[in-house]
Write a protein that holds these residues in place. Structure first.
Motif, short mmCIF file in Angstrom:
data_model
loop_
_atom_site.label_atom_id
_atom_site.label_comp_id
_atom_site.label_asym_id
_atom_site.label_seq_id
_atom_site.Cartn_x
_atom_site.Cartn_y
_atom_site.Cartn_z
N SER A 63 0.82 -1.21 0.00
CA SER A 63 0.00 0.00 0.00
C SER A 63 0.85 1.25 0.00
CB SER A 63 -0.94 0.00 1.21
OG SER A 63 -0.20 -0.06 2.42
N TRP A 73 -12.29 -1.24 -1.49
CA TRP A 73 -11.44 -0.78 -2.59
C TRP A 73 -11.22 -1.94 -3.55
CZ3 TRP A 73 -7.19 3.37 -1.67
CH2 TRP A 73 -7.69 4.40 -0.85
N HIS A 118 -9.91 8.95 1.45
CA HIS A 118 -8.82 8.38 2.25
C HIS A 118 -9.44 7.29 3.11
CE1 HIS A 118 -5.53 7.97 5.13
NE2 HIS A 118 -4.79 8.77 4.39
N ALA A 163 -7.69 13.09 0.99
CA ALA A 163 -7.40 12.03 0.02
C ALA A 163 -6.27 12.39 -0.93
CB ALA A 163 -8.66 11.71 -0.77
N CYS A 186 -3.68 9.78 -1.59
CA CYS A 186 -4.09 8.47 -2.10
C CYS A 186 -4.00 8.39 -3.62
CB CYS A 186 -5.53 8.18 -1.68
SG CYS A 186 -5.76 8.10 0.10
N HIS A 224 -2.01 2.00 -2.27
CA HIS A 224 -3.08 2.89 -1.79
C HIS A 224 -2.63 4.35 -1.81
CE1 HIS A 224 -5.29 -0.59 -0.86
NE2 HIS A 224 -4.99 -0.74 0.43
N PHE A 225 -1.30 4.54 -1.65
CA PHE A 225 -0.80 5.90 -1.49
C PHE A 225 0.16 6.28 -2.62
CE2 PHE A 225 -1.89 4.37 2.76
CZ PHE A 225 -2.81 5.35 3.13
N PRO A 243 1.44 9.25 3.36
CA PRO A 243 0.12 9.09 3.96
C PRO A 243 -0.15 10.24 4.92
CG PRO A 243 1.32 7.03 4.01
CD PRO A 243 2.29 8.08 3.54
#
Length: 493
Positions: free
Chosen positions: A105, A221, A250, A257, A260, A276-277, A283
């Motif tokens: 992620s 997701w 987020h 967000a 992201c 994810h990021f 993050p």
């Protein structure tokens, strides 16, 4: 020497010296010249897995290596330097028309660190980083540069960094592909129970976020893979009772967000959607967090989820967000997914160590019936060594390679070799007595209460007894053999 810490500053490394070698020769000298060495990557581990009381080595100044090849079967391979981050490797691979099957992620972590801790993405057909490993070069305990290939037991020693300092790795790759990431909000627990198998197979990579309360799964997701030259239908407006998000989200409620990766149309390159990021951001927590993660056999997934749900009143106050993911099986002895597909229950916590200690005791007690294995790079209490049937093979490998005293640390002494050790606490907290370690609050660096002390198992496994007393066992066997031989000679006389 300036004090060295991990990303979230909950671990201050106890190294006596810190090194950033710029060549293989310089790295070899550091290894030869120090009694004990350990490598630190991008410092995203929350446990003491990278700590050492000897020389701490960072590979960030080592020459960058990148190359593409092809295996005997024709499958593409990628070779890179061990300190390369996932973001750096992804960029180079994409430019070469290649892709990795999975990404974590967070793309800021190093490749070798992700392999060493069996870090993973998500997907029923997708394994962790170690599962992609085809070969590696490493500096061994004598300072010699060696190569280990798939099928060799030496490659097993890369997990936890036990066999040496990895310099380059070769990974199995594939041709590039695109991914569309869609986010859905609000799946009830009853729906998850009724359609769990369908949901985890709904996309190439699936992540479910929750705070374990009555609201159920707050976000789903889905990362759908798009083969070259093809298209996929528009995303459904509702899925399993959840509505498709109309804005970028987020996973942690209330966080922006911007950090992201893009959600919804258009689809994008695999390296810009599987994490994810974003690689050009951090993050939103920026390290102001702690993390734990537990792996449970996939056929126990729903029962384990129910067990954690029952702790919602205890877990929620300490929690930022939890993520539920699926990881395919692999064959690495110290991988939490060794020989079994698993569900990963991930917890991102607030930075409150005393409260977290109490919560983890309850979480681990609830997950104990399912044989939950913790992530090596995150915070946990109970030592998982009895959950790894092939652990003794790993121990003997390190002994055979002469790496036992060179590349291990207190974390491995405690959790792999089970050496009696003091369990250090945070400043201001009392230290525990020395014990044969099976319950392991040292990596949490929080408080240890009497309940945790009493939870220490009283029995040592027979295999552990033989391993730690192998010289005595060998001497006893030799004595028995000599006595038998003398008896035979006397009878012959």
């Amino acid at each position: 020497m300036r004090s060295q810490q991990n990303w979230s500053a909950n671990v201050t490394y106890g190294c006596t010296s810190y090194h950033e070698p710029e060549s293989i020769e310089e790295l070899q000298r550091v290894v030869r010249d120090h009694r004990r060495v350990r490598v630190v990557g991008t410092r995203h581990s929350f446990s003491n897995v990278a700590d050492t009381d000897g020389a701490l080595i960072s590979l960030q100044r080592m020459p960058k290596v990148f190359g593409c090849g092809q295996g005997v079967s024709g499958q593409p391979t990628i070779t890179c330097s061990a300190g390369t981050t996932c973001a750096e490797l992804s960029k180079a691979a994409r430019e070469a028309g290649l892709a990795l099957p999975t990404l974590a992620s967070l793309p800021h972590i190093s490749i070798a660190g992700a392999i060493a801790t069996a870090t993973h993405g998500s997907g029923v057909s997708v394994g962790n980083f170690a599962s992609m490993l085809k070969a590696a070069e490493y500096v061994n305990a004598t300072g010699t540069l060696l190569k280990a290939r798939r099928g060799s037991e030496r490659l097993q020693g890369l997990l936890l960094g036990g066999i040496g300092v990895v310099t380059t790795v070769s990974l199995v790759a594939e041709r590039t592909f695109r991914v569309r990431q869609d986010v859905y909000c609000g799946i009830q627990w009853t729906t998850l129970e009724a359609h769990f198998d369908d949901i985890i197979h709904a996309a190439y990579s699936v992540s479910l976020f929750t705070r374990w309360g009555a609201e159920g799964i707050t976000q789903l997701w889905l990362k759908r893979r798009i083969p070259p030259g093809t298209a996929i239908p528009a995303a459904e407006r509702t899925l399993y009772g959840a509505r498709k998000a109309d804005e970028q989200l987020h996973p942690v409620p209330g966080m922006a967000a911007a950090a992201c990766t893009h959600q919804g149309e258009p689809a994008g390159p695999w390296c810009d959607r599987l994490p994810h990021f974003r690689s050009d951001n951090l993050p939103s927590s920026r390290g102001d967090e702690l993390q734990s993660e537990y792996f449970v056999r996939l056929d126990h997934a729903l029962a384990a989820i129910r067990a954690v749900r029952a702790l919602e009143a205890d877990v929620a106050p300490a929690l930022q967000i939890s993520e539920i993911r699926i990881v395919a099986a692999d064959h690495f002895w110290l991988s939490p997914c060794c020989d079994t597909p698993s569900v990963a229950l991930h917890f991102t916590w607030h930075r409150d160590l005393p409260a977290l200690t109490r919560v983890l005791q309850k979480v681990e007690t609830a997950l104990k019936p399912f044989g939950a294995r913790p992530h090596w790079g995150k915070l946990f209490l109970a030592s998982p060594v009895h959950l790894y049937p092939k652990l003794e093979k790993y121990r003997m490998l390190l002994e055979r390679e002469g790496a036992r005293d060179k590349f291990t640390n207190a974390f491995m002494d405690e959790h792999i070799f089970q050496v009696t050790a003091a369990m250090p606490m945070l400043k201001g907290h009392r230290k525990s007595v020395q014990k044969q370690v099976r319950w392991s609050p040292s990596i949490l660096k929080g408080t240890l209460n009497d309940d945790a002390s009493n939870a220490l198992p009283k029995k040592m496994l027979f295999s552990d007894f033989v391993f730690y007393n192998r010289r005595l066992v060998a001497a006893a066997a030799l004595a028995v053999g000599i006595a038998a031989a003398v008896a035979v000679v006397r009878r012959l006389k």
